[in-house]
Each structure stands twice: as structure tokens, then as C-alpha cells.
Scaffold this motif. Sequence first.
Motif, PDB file in Angstrom:
ATOM      1  N   MET A   1       0.879  -1.184  -0.005  1.00  0.00           N
ATOM      2  CA  MET A   1       0.352  -0.268   0.358  1.00  0.00           C
ATOM      3  C   MET A   1       0.807   1.285   0.169  1.00  0.00           C
ATOM      4  N   ARG A   2       0.416   1.620  -1.570  1.00  0.00           N
ATOM      5  CA  ARG A   2       1.615   3.499  -0.944  1.00  0.00           C
ATOM      6  C   ARG A   2       0.335   4.659  -0.316  1.00  0.00           C
ATOM      7  N   LEU A   3       1.486   4.992   0.340  1.00  0.00           N
ATOM      8  CA  LEU A   3       0.080   5.851   1.133  1.00  0.00           C
ATOM      9  C   LEU A   3       1.150   7.753   1.272  1.00  0.00           C
ATOM     10  N   ASN A   4      -0.012   8.950  -0.073  1.00  0.00           N
ATOM     11  CA  ASN A   4       0.806   9.609   0.300  1.00  0.00           C
ATOM     12  C   ASN A   4       0.505  10.877   1.400  1.00  0.00           C
ATOM     13  N   PRO A   5       1.537  11.506   1.726  1.00  0.00           N
ATOM     14  CA  PRO A   5       0.971  12.098   3.165  1.00  0.00           C
ATOM     15  C   PRO A   5       1.382  13.513   2.742  1.00  0.00           C
ATOM     16  N   VAL A   6      -0.429  14.411   3.213  1.00  0.00           N
ATOM     17  CA  VAL A   6      -0.663  15.758   2.818  1.00  0.00           C
ATOM     18  C   VAL A   6      -0.515  16.121   4.146  1.00  0.00           C
ATOM     19  N   PHE A   7       0.166  17.727   4.715  1.00  0.00           N
ATOM     20  CA  PHE A   7       0.429  17.967   5.391  1.00  0.00           C
ATOM     21  C   PHE A   7      -1.026  18.947   6.124  1.00  0.00           C
ATOM     22  N   LEU A   8      -1.796  18.389   6.977  1.00  0.00           N
ATOM     23  CA  LEU A   8      -3.188  19.281   7.028  1.00  0.00           C
ATOM     24  C   LEU A   8      -3.050  20.670   7.942  1.00  0.00           C
ATOM     25  N   LEU A   9      -2.763  19.985   9.492  1.00  0.00           N
ATOM     26  CA  LEU A   9      -2.455  21.952  10.065  1.00  0.00           C
ATOM     27  C   LEU A   9      -2.022  21.687  11.417  1.00  0.00           C
ATOM     28  N   SER A  10      -1.310  22.983  11.513  1.00  0.00           N
ATOM     29  CA  SER A  10      -0.859  22.927  13.717  1.00  0.00           C
ATOM     30  C   SER A  10      -1.169  23.782  14.352  1.00  0.00           C
ATOM     31  N   ALA A  11      -1.571  22.180  15.200  1.00  0.00           N
ATOM     32  CA  ALA A  11      -2.896  23.042  16.128  1.00  0.00           C
ATOM     33  C   ALA A  11      -2.160  23.382  18.225  1.00  0.00           C
ATOM     34  N   THR A  12      -2.659  24.197  18.868  1.00  0.00           N
ATOM     35  CA  THR A  12      -2.057  24.915  19.753  1.00  0.00           C
ATOM     36  C   THR A  12      -2.760  24.365  21.136  1.00  0.00           C
ATOM     37  N   ASP A  13      -4.502  24.462  20.043  1.00  0.00           N
ATOM     38  CA  ASP A  13      -5.319  24.251  21.228  1.00  0.00           C
ATOM     39  C   ASP A  13      -6.917  23.211  20.661  1.00  0.00           C
ATOM     40  N   ALA A  14      -7.143  22.101  21.922  1.00  0.00           N
ATOM     41  CA  ALA A  14      -7.773  21.350  21.249  1.00  0.00           C
ATOM     42  C   ALA A  14      -8.947  21.642  20.489  1.00  0.00           C
ATOM     43  N   SER A  15      -9.500  23.071  20.222  1.00  0.00           N
ATOM     44  CA  SER A  15     -10.463  23.773  19.481  1.00  0.00           C
ATOM     45  C   SER A  15     -10.027  23.578  17.980  1.00  0.00           C
ATOM     46  N   HIS A  16      -8.443  23.125  17.877  1.00  0.00           N
ATOM     47  CA  HIS A  16      -8.038  22.999  16.377  1.00  0.00           C
ATOM     48  C   HIS A  16      -7.412  21.992  15.954  1.00  0.00           C
ATOM     49  N   PHE A  17      -7.904  21.080  16.548  1.00  0.00           N
ATOM     50  CA  PHE A  17      -8.104  20.297  16.618  1.00  0.00           C
ATOM     51  C   PHE A  17      -8.726  19.024  14.984  1.00  0.00           C
ATOM     52  N   PRO A  18      -7.627  18.011  13.591  1.00  0.00           N
ATOM     53  CA  PRO A  18      -8.423  18.667  12.785  1.00  0.00           C
ATOM     54  C   PRO A  18      -9.830  17.224  12.544  1.00  0.00           C
ATOM     55  N   THR A  19     -10.884  17.779  11.914  1.00  0.00           N
ATOM     56  CA  THR A  19     -12.248  16.584  12.129  1.00  0.00           C
ATOM     57  C   THR A  19     -12.246  15.720  11.269  1.00  0.00           C
ATOM     58  N   GLU A  20     -10.783  15.652  10.256  1.00  0.00           N
ATOM     59  CA  GLU A  20     -10.930  14.523   9.051  1.00  0.00           C
ATOM     60  C   GLU A  20     -10.575  13.351  10.032  1.00  0.00           C
ATOM     61  N   ALA A  21     -10.514  12.504  11.212  1.00  0.00           N
ATOM     62  CA  ALA A  21      -9.989  11.395  11.763  1.00  0.00           C
ATOM     63  C   ALA A  21     -11.203  10.438  12.026  1.00  0.00           C
ATOM     64  N   LYS A  22     -12.225  11.972  12.589  1.00  0.00           N
ATOM     65  CA  LYS A  22     -13.083  11.511  12.952  1.00  0.00           C
ATOM     66  C   LYS A  22     -14.205  11.445  11.635  1.00  0.00           C
ATOM     67  N   THR A  23     -14.435  12.561  10.296  1.00  0.00           N
ATOM     68  CA  THR A  23     -14.894  12.422  10.027  1.00  0.00           C
ATOM     69  C   THR A  23     -14.770  11.091   8.834  1.00  0.00           C
ATOM     70  N   TYR A  24     -13.521  10.421   8.793  1.00  0.00           N
ATOM     71  CA  TYR A  24     -13.683   9.345   7.590  1.00  0.00           C
ATOM     72  C   TYR A  24     -13.300   8.475   8.353  1.00  0.00           C
ATOM     73  N   GLY A  25     -12.714   8.338   9.494  1.00  0.00           N
ATOM     74  CA  GLY A  25     -12.513   7.310  10.402  1.00  0.00           C
ATOM     75  C   GLY A  25     -11.227   6.198  10.227  1.00  0.00           C
TER      76      GLY A  25
END
Length: 203
Positions: A1-25
Motif C-alpha cells: 500500500m502506497r501512502l501519500n502524506p499531506v500536511f493538514l494543520l498545526s494545533a496549539t489548542d484542542a479546538s484546532h484538532f482536525p476533524t478528518e479522523a472522525k469524518t472518515y474514520g
Amino acid sequence: MRLNPVFLLSATDASHFPTEAKTYGAPEVAFLGRSNVGKSSLINALLGSKEARVSSTPGRTRAINFFALHEVHGGRQKAAPALIFADLPGYGYAKISKSISAEWPQFIEPYLAERETLALCICLVDTNIPPQESDHQLITYLKQIQRPFLVVGTKADRLSNNVLGKNIAALKREHGIEDILPVSSKTSNGIPALWQSIQGVLE
């Protein structure tokens, strides 16, 4: 399996955490360790890219940096990430100002304790130095909150097999753990075995 990395964001607060993990499981894998343990170099070795910023100044990473890993089939990238890497700020470096050290728990601890999509913590320890109290505290904390974790020994290429074996035995004894996976970002030794452990969270 080849995986292509894409930078999402930098978080300095819990409110900044990305939603992708939850959205896509997509399960999340967090990388933790003392400043200058070789965290960014290891992430880059895993990704086969320079996505994680490597700094010669310990303690430079002050946010949690998130990377989405997308499967690539036949030259086409899937929209939904298969996996997310989280690169956490280093700890235990004396030159980091007190204000940064004070901010650290405000978003790191909620991330480790409450993040539903966090599937595995990769704890990095330096095989070239004696066991560190800060590493012991982290491993004890992860045991207490019952987070699955794997301890990885970095910079293993710098030692002879005999010395490496002795140092790993000392690390296991001091940290009260059964397994440490020695790796080298420079020679890629241990990287395939680490990938195998990471891909286990996908199953």
C-alpha cells in the motif's frame, strides 16, 4: 500500500484538532518523545518524504502537527485519508521557556486523554543515553490512561550490537516494559517492522 502524506494543520489548542479522523474514520497515530530524540527524522523516514520539519534546535516544535496519509492506487489518490500522523511537541528540554512548558499540558494532555480517534502512541526513547525520567513519566501516564503504545529506540545505528543490546535492556528495566523496537532513520533499520505495527491499527 502506497501512502501519500499531506500536511493538514498545526494545533496549539484542542479546538484546532482536525476533524478528518472522525469524518472518515481514519485512525490517528501520535509520535511523542523528548526534544532532539529524532522524532521528525523518523516520521520522514516512515513517509519517505520531508513533510515533518526537522530542526537543529531542540524544542522548536511547539504545536501538534497533523499529516493525513492517503492511499494511492494506479496514480490516483483516494480522497479519504487511511491514516493520520500527529507529531507532538518534544518535552524535557531545559532551554524551552517556562511559558511554553506551562502551555504544553493545556492541549497535549486533552489530546492524549480524550482524543477518540487516537489509536496508537509511538513513544521515542534515545538508545544512546541512559533512561530518562521524563520518558518514564510519559510511559507511566499512557499506562494509567490505558492508551495503546509502542516504545521505539531511536539512533540505533550509532551503537554496536553489543552496546545497543545492553542499553535496550536498561531501558526496558527502568521503564517497566517488555518490548522496545530499535530503529534508525539513517539506515532504515527497524522502519519496516515499525510500519507493520502502525498498519496493525488499520486492521
